[in-house]
Design a protein around this motif. Structure first.
Motif, PDB file in Angstrom:
ATOM      1  N   ALA A 127      -0.573  -9.829   2.206  1.00 43.33           N
ATOM      2  CA  ALA A 127      -1.423  -8.877   1.469  1.00 43.33           C
ATOM      3  C   ALA A 127      -2.890  -9.079   1.849  1.00 43.33           C
ATOM      4  O   ALA A 127      -3.612  -8.111   2.127  1.00 43.33           O
ATOM      5  N   ALA A 128      -3.327 -10.336   1.882  1.00 45.83           N
ATOM      6  CA  ALA A 128      -4.733 -10.643   2.191  1.00 45.83           C
ATOM      7  C   ALA A 128      -5.098 -10.184   3.600  1.00 45.83           C
ATOM      8  O   ALA A 128      -6.188  -9.643   3.839  1.00 45.83           O
ATOM      9  N   LYS A 129      -4.177 -10.392   4.534  1.00 42.57           N
ATOM     10  CA  LYS A 129      -4.418  -9.989   5.924  1.00 42.57           C
ATOM     11  C   LYS A 129      -4.594  -8.465   6.018  1.00 42.57           C
ATOM     12  O   LYS A 129      -5.473  -7.962   6.719  1.00 42.57           O
ATOM     13  N   PHE A 130      -3.749  -7.726   5.282  1.00 42.33           N
ATOM     14  CA  PHE A 130      -3.832  -6.259   5.306  1.00 42.33           C
ATOM     15  C   PHE A 130      -5.125  -5.794   4.629  1.00 42.33           C
ATOM     16  O   PHE A 130      -5.778  -4.859   5.100  1.00 42.33           O
ATOM     17  N   ILE A 131      -5.519  -6.460   3.538  1.00 35.68           N
ATOM     18  CA  ILE A 131      -6.761  -6.102   2.832  1.00 35.68           C
ATOM     19  C   ILE A 131      -7.947  -6.189   3.784  1.00 35.68           C
ATOM     20  O   ILE A 131      -8.856  -5.349   3.751  1.00 35.68           O
ATOM     21  N   ASP A 132      -7.936  -7.179   4.674  1.00 34.05           N
ATOM     22  CA  ASP A 132      -9.038  -7.345   5.632  1.00 34.05           C
ATOM     23  C   ASP A 132      -9.159  -6.171   6.609  1.00 34.05           C
ATOM     24  O   ASP A 132     -10.203  -5.980   7.227  1.00 34.05           O
ATOM     25  N   THR A 133      -8.081  -5.374   6.754  1.00 32.30           N
ATOM     26  CA  THR A 133      -8.134  -4.227   7.689  1.00 32.30           C
ATOM     27  C   THR A 133      -8.661  -2.959   7.010  1.00 32.30           C
ATOM     28  O   THR A 133      -8.840  -1.942   7.667  1.00 32.30           O
ATOM     29  N   LEU A 134      -8.862  -3.022   5.674  1.00 35.73           N
ATOM     30  CA  LEU A 134      -9.246  -1.831   4.917  1.00 35.73           C
ATOM     31  C   LEU A 134     -10.741  -1.790   4.650  1.00 35.73           C
ATOM     32  O   LEU A 134     -11.471  -2.745   4.942  1.00 35.73           O
ATOM     33  N   GLY A 135     -11.204  -0.678   4.061  1.00 38.31           N
ATOM     34  CA  GLY A 135     -12.609  -0.549   3.676  1.00 38.31           C
ATOM     35  C   GLY A 135     -12.912  -1.414   2.459  1.00 38.31           C
ATOM     36  O   GLY A 135     -12.080  -2.197   1.997  1.00 38.31           O
ATOM     37  N   ASP A 136     -14.137  -1.254   1.909  1.00 43.33           N
ATOM     38  CA  ASP A 136     -14.562  -2.114   0.796  1.00 43.33           C
ATOM     39  C   ASP A 136     -13.782  -1.847  -0.496  1.00 43.33           C
ATOM     40  O   ASP A 136     -13.554  -2.752  -1.281  1.00 43.33           O
ATOM     41  N   ILE A 137     -13.405  -0.575  -0.736  1.00 46.02           N
ATOM     42  CA  ILE A 137     -12.636  -0.272  -1.953  1.00 46.02           C
ATOM     43  C   ILE A 137     -11.154  -0.308  -1.591  1.00 46.02           C
ATOM     44  O   ILE A 137     -10.722   0.338  -0.635  1.00 46.02           O
ATOM     45  N   VAL A 138     -10.379  -1.076  -2.363  1.00 45.50           N
ATOM     46  CA  VAL A 138      -8.954  -1.288  -2.064  1.00 45.50           C
ATOM     47  C   VAL A 138      -8.141  -1.048  -3.335  1.00 45.50           C
ATOM     48  O   VAL A 138      -8.551  -1.444  -4.424  1.00 45.50           O
ATOM     49  N   VAL A 139      -6.968  -0.412  -3.184  1.00 43.93           N
ATOM     50  CA  VAL A 139      -6.098  -0.162  -4.330  1.00 43.93           C
ATOM     51  C   VAL A 139      -4.938  -1.160  -4.295  1.00 43.93           C
ATOM     52  O   VAL A 139      -4.269  -1.300  -3.271  1.00 43.93           O
ATOM     53  N   VAL A 140      -4.719  -1.861  -5.419  1.00 42.85           N
ATOM     54  CA  VAL A 140      -3.616  -2.825  -5.532  1.00 42.85           C
ATOM     55  C   VAL A 140      -2.740  -2.396  -6.704  1.00 42.85           C
ATOM     56  O   VAL A 140      -3.234  -2.205  -7.823  1.00 42.85           O
ATOM     57  N   LYS A 141      -1.424  -2.231  -6.433  1.00 42.89           N
ATOM     58  CA  LYS A 141      -0.509  -1.731  -7.462  1.00 42.89           C
ATOM     59  C   LYS A 141       0.652  -2.692  -7.670  1.00 42.89           C
ATOM     60  O   LYS A 141       1.241  -3.174  -6.696  1.00 42.89           O
ATOM     61  N   ALA A 142       0.992  -2.934  -8.930  1.00 41.01           N
ATOM     62  CA  ALA A 142       2.229  -3.656  -9.232  1.00 41.01           C
ATOM     63  C   ALA A 142       3.401  -2.726  -8.926  1.00 41.01           C
ATOM     64  O   ALA A 142       3.316  -1.516  -9.158  1.00 41.01           O
ATOM     65  N   ASP A 143       4.480  -3.266  -8.395  1.00 40.69           N
ATOM     66  CA  ASP A 143       5.631  -2.446  -7.988  1.00 40.69           C
ATOM     67  C   ASP A 143       6.312  -1.758  -9.163  1.00 40.69           C
ATOM     68  O   ASP A 143       6.665  -0.596  -9.113  1.00 40.69           O
ATOM     69  N   GLY A 144       6.497  -2.477 -10.277  1.00 43.35           N
ATOM     70  CA  GLY A 144       7.307  -1.974 -11.393  1.00 43.35           C
ATOM     71  C   GLY A 144       6.524  -1.140 -12.394  1.00 43.35           C
ATOM     72  O   GLY A 144       5.330  -0.878 -12.228  1.00 43.35           O
ATOM     73  N   LEU A 145       7.227  -0.721 -13.460  1.00 38.68           N
ATOM     74  CA  LEU A 145       6.604   0.086 -14.514  1.00 38.68           C
ATOM     75  C   LEU A 145       5.673  -0.769 -15.357  1.00 38.68           C
ATOM     76  O   LEU A 145       6.056  -1.819 -15.843  1.00 38.68           O
ATOM     77  N   CYS A 146       4.436  -0.279 -15.541  1.00 36.88           N
ATOM     78  CA  CYS A 146       3.451  -1.011 -16.353  1.00 36.88           C
ATOM     79  C   CYS A 146       2.763  -0.078 -17.333  1.00 36.88           C
ATOM     80  O   CYS A 146       1.597  -0.265 -17.661  1.00 36.88           O
TER      81      CYS A 146
END
Length: 414
Positions: A127-146
């Motif tokens: 996840a951290a490695k992929f975040i480094d390829t994105l812009g400054d604003i990043v969306v992180v989502k839990a997989d299940g229902l919340c």
């Protein structure tokens, strides 16, 4: 018809209220319903779905309509169908479009449906490695229902990594965050697109717009929704046709290929970037409070429409050439904590407006506000402004201690 509505919120009340306006007289049952649905039909306190299916057989229920996502992801439709009962809603397998964000993103990728660039993983380093390829604003989502709260829009890569770590450790959302989706941030405007589906065909409903922030001017924390309006003038005919052709049609075809044909309400959360629609998320039921503004816009016999969809025989139906605006009246401490019960008083209800009750209980024959989002004041009219004016006129006639609401619902259109 004898109709059972599963759920207890404003969405289920709105569906029930609209069913009472059919020319055919229905006998309505709500499981479990709320303090106000008892005025529309009979509340049924049965939580176990197998027991509820028995109740439906004994009471000759001809159509069951499922409101909330939890019941769908728990397989209520499969249980009812196993008992040869007609039910409007997707199977447990089809409900994965909402119950698993990882499944949903992979489905979009497989079916070439446009969405934000993403990774789904249960590994923090990945996840951290992929975040480094994105812009400054990043969306992180839990997989299940919340319950609509499992999405973090991080303002920096460090904040995104911290959110990913908290989710994967179980600290933020427990089991729902054991797998996460990390995706690029799309900059545009959001729309809510709804289609009634019968497994192979669909009819689109007016495009709605929700207001998630607690306070006017889109300030304060995110909520389940503080108001909505439909149809949105931001969705022109060309955009609607693109969503139908590029998103809804391939979704229904893709779900057939997964041996999980989609019957029910497909709710597509869209981000429009430079006039191009991207899928942010799927929900597999009516939104709340969007349902409250969509119900008054459907012409004809709602019971027949949903019954035919449940049987896989949906036909086209008419929509009213009107607008509807819904303003959520919330309790004093929403969304932070529960509030003390407060008695609701309604002076009078002006023409072309009505109330959809949500977090209410009947105590000694009087309605009390006992939930976070208490009710929705809905107005309709020939324009967004007319509908909005009527909704706010209605709010002035409603009173309970600690009542709070936004004063700018529909501002995007105005």
């Amino acid at each position: 018809m004898n109709i059972l509505v599963i759920g207890s919120g404003g969405r289920e009340y709105a569906i029930g209220l609209r069913l009472t306006q059919d020319s055919t007289k229905h006998n309505l049952f709500f499981a479990p319903g709320n303090g106000a649905t008892a005025n529309l039909g009979q509340n049924v306190d049965i939580k176990d779905f197998n027991e509820l299916a028995k109740f439906a057989i004994e009471n000759k229920i001809e159509l069951t309509i499922v409101g909330p996502e939890n019941a769908l992801s728990d397989g209520v439709v499969d249980i009812f169908k196993a008992n040869n009962l007609n039910i409007f809603g997707p199977s447990r397998a089809a409900a994965r479009l909402e119950s698993s964000k990882a499944y949903m993103k992979e489905f979009l990728d497989k079916n070439n449906i446009r969405t934000a660039r993403f990774i789904n993983t249960n590994n923090y380093e990945e996840a951290a490695k992929f975040i480094d390829t994105l812009g400054d604003i990043v969306v992180v989502k839990a997989d299940g229902l919340c319950a609509g709260k499992g999405v973090i829009i991080a303002k920096s890569k460090d904040e995104a990594k911290s959110a990913a770590r908290d989710m994967l450790s179980g600290q933020s959302f427990g089991e729902a965050g054991e797998r996460i989706v990390v995706e690029e941030f799309l900059d545009g405007f959001e729309l809510s697109f709804f289609a009634i589906c019968d497994g192979s065909s669909f009819v689109s409903l007016p495009v709605a717009q929700d207001h998630k922030r607690l306070l006017s001017n889109d300030e304060g924390p995110n909520t389940g929704g503080m108001g909505a309006y439909a149809p949105s003038p931001l969705a022109n005919n060309e955009l609607i046709k693109r969503v139908e052709k590029e998103i809804v049609e391939p979704t229904l075809k893709g779900m057939q290929n997964e041996n999980a044909p989609f019957c029910g309400v497909l709710f597509v959360g869209l981000m429009i970037v430079n006039e191009t629609p991207y899928v942010l998320e799927f929900n597999v039921r009516f939104g709340d409070p969007e349902c409250e503004v969509l119900m008054p816009l459907i012409s004809g016999e709602l019971g027949e429409i949903l019954h035919s969809a449940a049987l896989g025989k949906l036909s086209k139906f008419e929509l009213k050439n009107e607008y509807a605006v819904g303003v959520v009246l919330a309790s004093k401490d929403y969304p932070y904590k529960s509030s003390p019960a407060a008695k609701i008083s309604v002076e009078n209800i002006p023409q072309n407006s009505h109330i959809a009750y949500a977090g209410v209980s009947l105590i000694d024959g009087e309605l009390y506000a006992t939930g976070g989002r208490v009710l929705v004041a809905v107005g309709s009219g020939a324009s967004v402004k007319e509908a909005r004016d009527r909704a706010y006129e209605l709010t002035k006639n409603i009173q309970f201690d600690g009542m709070q609401y936004r004063d700018d619902i529909g501002y995007q259109a105005l």
